[in-house]
Scaffold this motif. Structure first.
Motif, PDB file in Angstrom:
ATOM      1  N   TRP A 132       0.487  -1.262   0.235  1.00  0.00           N
ATOM      2  CA  TRP A 132       0.009   0.038   0.339  1.00  0.00           C
ATOM      3  C   TRP A 132       0.817   0.659  -0.213  1.00  0.00           C
ATOM      4  CZ3 TRP A 132      -3.167  -1.878   5.302  1.00  0.00           C
ATOM      5  CH2 TRP A 132      -4.382  -2.631   4.556  1.00  0.00           C
ATOM      6  N   VAL A 133       2.058   1.389   0.669  1.00  0.00           N
ATOM      7  CA  VAL A 133       3.190   2.522   1.462  1.00  0.00           C
ATOM      8  C   VAL A 133       3.906   2.030  -0.059  1.00  0.00           C
ATOM      9  CG1 VAL A 133       4.000   3.692   2.577  1.00  0.00           C
ATOM     10  CG2 VAL A 133       2.771   1.966   3.786  1.00  0.00           C
ATOM     11  N   LEU A 134       4.424   1.164  -0.356  1.00  0.00           N
ATOM     12  CA  LEU A 134       5.087   1.679  -1.465  1.00  0.00           C
ATOM     13  C   LEU A 134       5.645   0.707  -2.478  1.00  0.00           C
ATOM     14  CD1 LEU A 134       8.572   1.135   0.657  1.00  0.00           C
ATOM     15  CD2 LEU A 134       7.973   3.056  -0.130  1.00  0.00           C
ATOM     16  N   GLY A 135       4.202   0.953  -3.023  1.00  0.00           N
ATOM     17  CA  GLY A 135       3.654   0.813  -4.562  1.00  0.00           C
ATOM     18  C   GLY A 135       1.985   1.520  -5.361  1.00  0.00           C
ATOM     19  N   ASP A 136       1.322   1.438  -4.076  1.00  0.00           N
ATOM     20  CA  ASP A 136       0.444   1.187  -4.944  1.00  0.00           C
ATOM     21  C   ASP A 136      -0.141   2.849  -4.297  1.00  0.00           C
ATOM     22  OD1 ASP A 136      -0.696  -0.955  -4.828  1.00  0.00           O
ATOM     23  OD2 ASP A 136      -0.961  -1.477  -2.901  1.00  0.00           O
ATOM     24  N   LEU A 137       0.553   3.602  -3.349  1.00  0.00           N
ATOM     25  CA  LEU A 137       0.306   4.952  -3.249  1.00  0.00           C
ATOM     26  C   LEU A 137       0.610   6.159  -4.894  1.00  0.00           C
ATOM     27  CD1 LEU A 137       1.393   6.367   0.575  1.00  0.00           C
ATOM     28  CD2 LEU A 137      -0.690   6.419  -0.791  1.00  0.00           C
ATOM     29  N   SER A 156       2.451  11.592  -5.523  1.00  0.00           N
ATOM     30  CA  SER A 156       2.781  12.633  -4.724  1.00  0.00           C
ATOM     31  C   SER A 156       2.928  12.456  -3.249  1.00  0.00           C
ATOM     32  CB  SER A 156       1.584  13.823  -5.108  1.00  0.00           C
ATOM     33  OG  SER A 156       0.188  13.240  -4.754  1.00  0.00           O
ATOM     34  N   PHE A 157       1.541  11.134  -2.784  1.00  0.00           N
ATOM     35  CA  PHE A 157       1.516  10.808  -1.761  1.00  0.00           C
ATOM     36  C   PHE A 157       3.612  10.170  -1.699  1.00  0.00           C
ATOM     37  CE2 PHE A 157      -2.565  11.536  -2.963  1.00  0.00           C
ATOM     38  CZ  PHE A 157      -3.038  11.394  -1.507  1.00  0.00           C
ATOM     39  N   ALA A 158       3.566   9.091  -1.593  1.00  0.00           N
ATOM     40  CA  ALA A 158       5.170   8.090  -2.009  1.00  0.00           C
ATOM     41  C   ALA A 158       6.486   8.828  -1.881  1.00  0.00           C
ATOM     42  CB  ALA A 158       4.861   7.336  -3.066  1.00  0.00           C
ATOM     43  N   ALA A 159       6.654   9.877  -2.659  1.00  0.00           N
ATOM     44  CA  ALA A 159       6.929  11.286  -2.082  1.00  0.00           C
ATOM     45  C   ALA A 159       7.566  11.438  -0.720  1.00  0.00           C
ATOM     46  CB  ALA A 159       7.154  12.362  -3.227  1.00  0.00           C
ATOM     47  N   LYS A 187       9.681   2.730  11.211  1.00  0.00           N
ATOM     48  CA  LYS A 187       7.917   2.613  11.893  1.00  0.00           C
ATOM     49  C   LYS A 187       7.348   3.474  10.602  1.00  0.00           C
ATOM     50  CE  LYS A 187       7.150   4.377  16.564  1.00  0.00           C
ATOM     51  NZ  LYS A 187       7.759   4.765  17.671  1.00  0.00           N
ATOM     52  N   VAL A 188       8.285   4.267  10.249  1.00  0.00           N
ATOM     53  CA  VAL A 188       6.692   5.937   9.643  1.00  0.00           C
ATOM     54  C   VAL A 188       6.086   5.453   8.332  1.00  0.00           C
ATOM     55  CG1 VAL A 188       7.522   6.775   7.586  1.00  0.00           C
ATOM     56  CG2 VAL A 188       9.165   7.491   9.890  1.00  0.00           C
ATOM     57  N   LEU A 189       6.734   3.614   8.297  1.00  0.00           N
ATOM     58  CA  LEU A 189       5.443   3.040   6.739  1.00  0.00           C
ATOM     59  C   LEU A 189       4.653   2.314   7.699  1.00  0.00           C
ATOM     60  CD1 LEU A 189       8.893   0.319   4.992  1.00  0.00           C
ATOM     61  CD2 LEU A 189       7.751   3.239   4.392  1.00  0.00           C
ATOM     62  N   ARG A 201       2.771   3.832  10.320  1.00  0.00           N
ATOM     63  CA  ARG A 201       2.314   4.654  10.395  1.00  0.00           C
ATOM     64  C   ARG A 201       1.318   5.330   9.595  1.00  0.00           C
ATOM     65  NH1 ARG A 201       2.807   7.976  15.038  1.00  0.00           N
ATOM     66  NH2 ARG A 201       4.399   8.278  16.417  1.00  0.00           N
ATOM     67  N   VAL A 202       1.555   5.003   8.416  1.00  0.00           N
ATOM     68  CA  VAL A 202       1.622   5.841   7.158  1.00  0.00           C
ATOM     69  C   VAL A 202      -0.188   4.223   6.543  1.00  0.00           C
ATOM     70  CG1 VAL A 202       1.059   5.968   4.532  1.00  0.00           C
ATOM     71  CG2 VAL A 202       2.963   6.945   6.201  1.00  0.00           C
ATOM     72  N   ALA A 203       0.381   3.186   7.044  1.00  0.00           N
ATOM     73  CA  ALA A 203      -0.422   2.125   6.773  1.00  0.00           C
ATOM     74  C   ALA A 203      -1.137   2.159   7.365  1.00  0.00           C
ATOM     75  CB  ALA A 203       0.741   0.442   6.525  1.00  0.00           C
ATOM     76  N   LEU A 204      -1.651   2.125   8.978  1.00  0.00           N
ATOM     77  CA  LEU A 204      -2.201   2.404  10.108  1.00  0.00           C
ATOM     78  C   LEU A 204      -3.565   3.531   9.296  1.00  0.00           C
ATOM     79  CD1 LEU A 204      -0.257   1.704  12.939  1.00  0.00           C
ATOM     80  CD2 LEU A 204      -1.522   0.341  11.887  1.00  0.00           C
ATOM     81  N   ALA A 205      -2.676   4.431   8.653  1.00  0.00           N
ATOM     82  CA  ALA A 205      -3.577   6.005   8.408  1.00  0.00           C
ATOM     83  C   ALA A 205      -4.326   5.343   7.854  1.00  0.00           C
ATOM     84  CB  ALA A 205      -2.489   7.024   8.062  1.00  0.00           C
ATOM     85  N   ILE A 206      -4.049   5.029   6.433  1.00  0.00           N
ATOM     86  CA  ILE A 206      -4.592   4.434   4.983  1.00  0.00           C
ATOM     87  C   ILE A 206      -5.619   3.370   5.443  1.00  0.00           C
ATOM     88  CG2 ILE A 206      -4.122   2.748   2.993  1.00  0.00           C
ATOM     89  CD1 ILE A 206      -1.349   3.787   2.934  1.00  0.00           C
ATOM     90  N   LEU A 207      -5.775   2.547   6.582  1.00  0.00           N
ATOM     91  CA  LEU A 207      -6.581   1.809   7.151  1.00  0.00           C
ATOM     92  C   LEU A 207      -7.596   2.141   7.495  1.00  0.00           C
ATOM     93  CD1 LEU A 207      -6.853  -1.844   6.399  1.00  0.00           C
ATOM     94  CD2 LEU A 207      -6.221  -1.883   8.206  1.00  0.00           C
ATOM     95  N   LYS A 208      -7.139   3.528   8.166  1.00  0.00           N
ATOM     96  CA  LYS A 208      -8.264   4.145   8.879  1.00  0.00           C
ATOM     97  C   LYS A 208      -8.972   4.981   8.056  1.00  0.00           C
ATOM     98  CE  LYS A 208      -6.260   5.646  13.493  1.00  0.00           C
ATOM     99  NZ  LYS A 208      -7.357   5.076  14.211  1.00  0.00           N
ATOM    100  N   PHE A 209      -8.264   5.253   6.772  1.00  0.00           N
ATOM    101  CA  PHE A 209      -9.342   6.117   5.446  1.00  0.00           C
ATOM    102  C   PHE A 209     -10.097   5.222   4.818  1.00  0.00           C
ATOM    103  CE2 PHE A 209      -6.222  10.019   6.494  1.00  0.00           C
ATOM    104  CZ  PHE A 209      -6.920  11.014   6.967  1.00  0.00           C
ATOM    105  N   TYR A 210      -9.626   3.897   4.934  1.00  0.00           N
ATOM    106  CA  TYR A 210     -10.055   2.950   3.847  1.00  0.00           C
ATOM    107  C   TYR A 210     -11.393   3.022   4.506  1.00  0.00           C
ATOM    108  CZ  TYR A 210     -11.888  -1.382   2.354  1.00  0.00           C
ATOM    109  OH  TYR A 210     -12.284  -2.746   1.717  1.00  0.00           O
TER     110      TYR A 210
END
Length: 556
Positions: A218-223, A226-229, A241-243, A245-254
């Motif tokens: 999700w984080v490294l491939g699908d984003l 502009s988001f991945a950068a 640890k950032v990865l 965080r971002v994956a958890l945020a993606i799941l929350k928005f989903y």
């Protein structure tokens, strides 16, 4: 950070896709001596509009990484592959087996630049023979190529990320063991920090961990680029640890999008759920900005890096016990409960699967094993102890005479009760939780997970009353400690206790579950440790009580 010469780092980029990013603007500030300022600039997107500045900052960050003594550099690449910025045929450089069939995302690269990513990955495979599984590497390489002057520089950047040897500071999983344990760790973090999203996954996917195994992609491939950068900005500054965080945020928005759309919660094949999440991530720009995604990611009060590392190591150990090795390329790990071998008088196979989805991933590798049931072993606390001692963790299920069903996941061996003599002493860890199945399914976790400030409050109260801490502060971590004795009655870490007269689960201004010595009568009320409502009628009669252990699934 030392100064780096500005060079043209946009030769691989299709500038028609880059929007308002400037290619020719002077780099601006690249010499960061203050880590706090560096973090703030990374999180706020300070370099997002200035391609040269981002490139120069990246080069400094990567050159500052502590690496193995012998780390391949740009000169090695030029000696082996040459250094061409012209079109390369991707088929001349097959992707290494360790990417596990992951395609190279184009992002904003020129179409012909994909061949350069293939060439860099091919050389990486030759220089790093110990890599056996690294499906996120094509995305990382493609991203870094955007800010590289040539293939050789990109190769050196990727090499330094792979060769980073600072303790507790890995940037990329390089074995299937590390990758799979990271997936399990992500699942554990979802349990703790995205309970609503996890509930959605349990309701819609046949295999929840299979869905979570996509988290890195999700984080490294699908984003979108502009988001991945923007993620790459903070990833290179703050680490792995950032990865999470971002994956958890993606799941929350989903979950938020699914809820807003009012879609029915019907069980689907996991592949359908995975495709649905992937489509959401690929089109996330329709509903969320990069700023909002990072804002959400950093608003999550995540466990410390040390605690996450300990959890990752615990998950790795559990996989190794199942036969997964460092050198292994891939193996399907059975995580779901085998319904054919499961028979409970209290819950169905579907219900036990739902309970299993809440359990820490390293234990979800195991099949349930019935240790004790009042229907066979009788209503005796002594027999309860004799059948359950020596097993860690355990799962308790209770059905009342009114047909209500509740229970608890208990992280620590019941034998610990003996350490207090006949004095009721609490033990256990923050991985314990309570749940009820009927009239509706709900889980109640350690209150400190959602309100970490309570840990400090409990410590302060203890200091005031006794003049010294009752326990080592590490007991406030769910993963660092296994035993707590003689805690203050208002403490929020009173997980489980027992003596010859009763057992208690959850304490502090009340007991979440109290069960008498005849395993016949019980009480339930709110307690500080789990901040739970009564799990059933406040005073209840036990119709049936079962305790389940965790049997090695691969040994069965």
């Amino acid at each position: 950070m030392t100064e780096v010469m500005a060079v043209d780092c946009g030769v691989f980029v299709d500038w028609s896709q880059m929007g308002d990013v400037s290619r020719d603007t002077a780099p601006g500030k690249i010499d960061y001596k203050d880590l706090k300022e560096l973090k703030q600039h990374a999180r706020s997107g300070q370099w997002a509009k200035n391609h040269s500045q981002r490139s120069a900052v990246y080069q400094q960050l990567l050159k500052a990484l502590p690496c193995r003594t012998v780390t391949p550099d740009a000169a090695v690449y030029r000696d082996i592959v040459g250094n061409s910025n012209s079109k390369r045929n991707p088929s001349a450089y097959p992707l290494p087996e360790f990417v596990d069939g992951t395609a190279v995302p184009c992002y904003c690269l020129k179409a012909e630049s994909v061949g350069s990513v293939h060439a860099v990955l091919s050389c990486i495979a030759g220089q790093f023979p110990d890599i056996s599984h690294c499906p996120s590497l094509p995305a990382v390489t493609a991203l870094l190529l955007h800010w590289s002057a040539d293939e050789a520089q990109c190769f050196e950047s990727v090499s330094r990320m792979l060769a980073c040897n600072e303790p507790g500071c890995r940037l990329l999983d390089q074995t299937f063991l590390a990758y799979q344990s990271a997936c399990m760790t992500f699942g554990d973090l979802v349990h703790k920090y995205c309970p609503a999203a996890h509930k959605l996954m349990v309701a819609t996917a046949t295999d929840v961990l299979e869905v979570y195994s996509d988290w890195q992609r999700w984080v490294l491939g699908d984003l979108p680029f502009s988001f991945a950068a923007r993620v790459m900005d903070v990833y290179l500054v703050e680490g792995y640890k950032v990865l999470y965080r971002v994956a958890l945020a993606i799941l929350k928005f989903y979950r938020k999008q699914r809820t807003a759309a009012g879609l029915a919660l019907t069980k689907q094949d996991s592949a359908a759920v995975r495709s649905d999440i992937q489509a959401f991530v690929q089109n996330i720009g329709k509903s969320v900005t990069p700023d909002k995604l990072l804002e959400k990611a950093f608003s999550i009060r995540l466990f410390s890096r040390k605690e996450i590392t300990l959890l990752q190591l615990a998950n790795e150990k559990s996989l190794q016990q199942k036969g997964i090795t460092v050198k292994q390329k891939r193996q399907n790990v059975q995580l779901a409960v085998n319904a054919d071998n499961f028979s409970s008088e209290i819950v169905s196979a579907k219900e036990i699967r739902d309970i299993w989805s809440w359990i820490p991933e390293r234990f979800a590798l195991c099949q349930p094993q019935l240790l004790f049931t009042t229907s066979t072993h009788g209503c005796s606390l002594n027999r309860f102890y004799s059948h359950c001692e020596g097993y860690e963790p355990t799962l308790m299920l209770i059905r009342t005479t009114d047909g209500e069903v509740c229970g608890a996941f208990l992280s620590t061996d019941w034998e610990e009760w003996k350490r207090g003599g006949n004095k009721l002493s609490f033990f256990g860890t923050g991985e314990c939780f309570l749940f009820r199945m009927k009239p509706e399914m709900e889980r109640y976790e350690w209150v400190v997970i959602k309100h970490p400030e309570l840990a400090n409050a409990a410590q302060s109260t203890d200091d005031e009353q006794t003049g010294k801490p009752a326990t080592d502060p590490s007991h406030l971590s769910p993963f660092l400690s296994a035993r707590h004795f003689n805690l203050n009655s208002r403490n929020t870490s009173m997980f489980m206790a027992g003596n010859v007269d009763s057992i208690i689960i959850g304490g502090g201004e009340g007991n979440a579950l109290y069960i008498d010595s005849e395993l016949n009568h019980g009480r339930t009320e709110r307690c500080l440790t789990f901040d739970n409502p009564p799990l059933c009628a406040e005073s209840f009669q036990i119709a049936l009580l079962e305790v389940w252990g965790f049997k090695d699934a691969m040994a069965s």
